[in-house]
Design an enzyme around this catalytic site. Structure first.
Site, PDB file in Angstrom:
ATOM      1  N   ASP A 187       0.867  -1.015  -0.175  1.00 19.45           N
ATOM      2  CA  ASP A 187      -0.028  -0.095  -0.167  1.00 19.45           C
ATOM      3  C   ASP A 187       0.980   1.503  -0.040  1.00 19.45           C
ATOM      4  O   ASP A 187       1.485   1.100   1.034  1.00 19.45           O
ATOM      5  CB  ASP A 187      -0.547   0.213   1.116  1.00 19.45           C
ATOM      6  CG  ASP A 187      -1.338  -1.021   1.288  1.00 19.45           C
ATOM      7  OD1 ASP A 187      -2.445  -1.812   0.180  1.00 19.45           O
ATOM      8  OD2 ASP A 187      -2.439  -1.532   2.292  1.00 19.45           O
ATOM      9  N   ASP A 201      -7.082  -1.564  -4.520  1.00 17.73           N
ATOM     10  CA  ASP A 201      -8.515  -0.995  -3.616  1.00 17.73           C
ATOM     11  C   ASP A 201      -8.910  -0.270  -4.129  1.00 17.73           C
ATOM     12  O   ASP A 201     -10.200  -0.785  -3.906  1.00 17.73           O
ATOM     13  CB  ASP A 201      -7.494  -0.669  -1.895  1.00 17.73           C
ATOM     14  CG  ASP A 201      -6.604  -1.625  -1.369  1.00 17.73           C
ATOM     15  OD1 ASP A 201      -7.006  -3.476  -1.892  1.00 17.73           O
ATOM     16  OD2 ASP A 201      -5.943  -1.173  -1.122  1.00 17.73           O
TER      17      ASP A 201
END
Length: 236
Positions: A187, A201
Site C-alpha cells: 500500500d 483497492d
C-alpha cells in the site's frame, strides 16, 4: 313491324350470354377467390402468427438472455488494465519510495509512502491474511462463472474492475514476503485520518459501487432488467 321483333331476339341472347358468363365468372372467380384467399389467408397468417410469435416472445424475453455479443472481452480488457496499472505502480513505489521519506502530494492530506499490509483493503483484518487470500480466490472464480452469461457492458466494466483489483492484491499475497498465501500487500496512497491503500483497492471499491448502482437500477449481468421481467409476468 316484324323486323324490330327479330332484332330483339339477338338482344335477349346477348343478355342471357352476358348474364350466364358474368354470373359464372363471378361465381368461379369472385366468391371462391375471396373464400380461398381472403378468409383462409387471414386465418392462416393473422391469428396463428400472433399466437406463435406474440405471447411466446414476451415470455421468452423474461427467461432467455438477450441476443447479442457477450461482453467477456470487455471484462478481460478492463481487468488486465486494472491489474497492470496496479502492478506497475507497486513495482515503482517499492523501487523508489520504500525506506525513504514520504512524498507529499497534497500537503499532509495525501502522501505517498510504502506500507506492507498483511490485512484486507485499507489495512483491515491484518491477522487474517490467509483468509483474505482464499476470499480473493473465491471472488475470482465467481466472477468467471458470471462471465459466461455476461451481455451487459456496465456489468462487464464493474466485474472487470473487481477482477483486476482482486488479482492485483492476490499476486502480492502469493509472491511477496513472508511467503505464499501470507504475502503482505503493498500500500502506498496515504490519506490523512483515513487509510493507506493501493490502486487495486481503488479498483475493487469502484467496481463494488458500480455493482450496487446497477443492482438498484434492476440491471442484470445478462442484460435483462428486473422491472421489465415483472411487467412481463404480470401481463401474462
Amino acid at each position: 313491324m316484324a323486323e324490330p321483333a327479330e332484332a330483339a331476339g339477338p338482344t335477349s341472347d346477348g343478355a342471357e350470354a352476358g348474364a350466364s358468363t358474368g354470373a359464372e365468372a363471378g361465381a368461379s372467380t369472385g366468391a371462391p377467390a375471396g373464400a380461398s384467399t381472403g378468409a383462409p389467408a387471414g386465418a392462416s397468417t393473422g391469428a396463428p402468427a400472433g399466437a406463435s410469435t406474440g405471447a411466446p416472445a414476451g415470455a421468452s424475453a423474461v427467461t432467455e438472455a438477450p441476443k447479442g455479443r457477450r461482453r467477456v472481452g470487455v471484462l478481460l480488457v478492463v481487468a488486465l488494465l486494472a491489474f497492470l496499472i496496479d502492478l506497475g505502480s507497486k513495482l515503482l513505489v517499492v523501487a523508489r519510495l520504500e525506506n525513504h521519506a514520504a512524498i507529499k502530494v497534497i500537503g499532509d492530506v495525501v502522501t505517498f509512502q510504502v506500507i506492507r499490509n498483511s490485512g484486507a483493503a485499507f489495512g483491515m483484518g491484518q491477522a487474517l491474511t490467509v483468509v483474505f487470500t482464499m476470499i480473493a480466490s473465491a471472488v475470482i472464480v465467481v466472477i468467471w462463472r458470471i462471465a459466461r452469461r455476461l451481455y451487459s457492458l456496465p456489468w462487464a466494466i464493474a466485474l472487470g474492475l473487481l477482477l483486476g483489483g482482486a488479482l492485483g492484491n492476490l499476486t502480492d499475497r502469493l509472491f511477496r514476503a513472508p511467503g505464499i498465501f501470507r504475502g503482505h500487500v503493498v500500500d502506498f496512497i496515504s490519506v490523512q485520518h483515513f487509510a493507506v491503500f493501493n490502486l487495486a483497492d481503488s479498483a475493487i471499491v469502484c467496481g463494488g459501487i458500480l455493482v450496487v448502482l446497477l443492482s438498484f437500477r434492476g440491471s442484470n449481468p445478462d442484460g435483462t432488467v428486473h422491472q421489465q421481467a415483472e411487467k412481463s409476468e404480470k401481463g401474462e
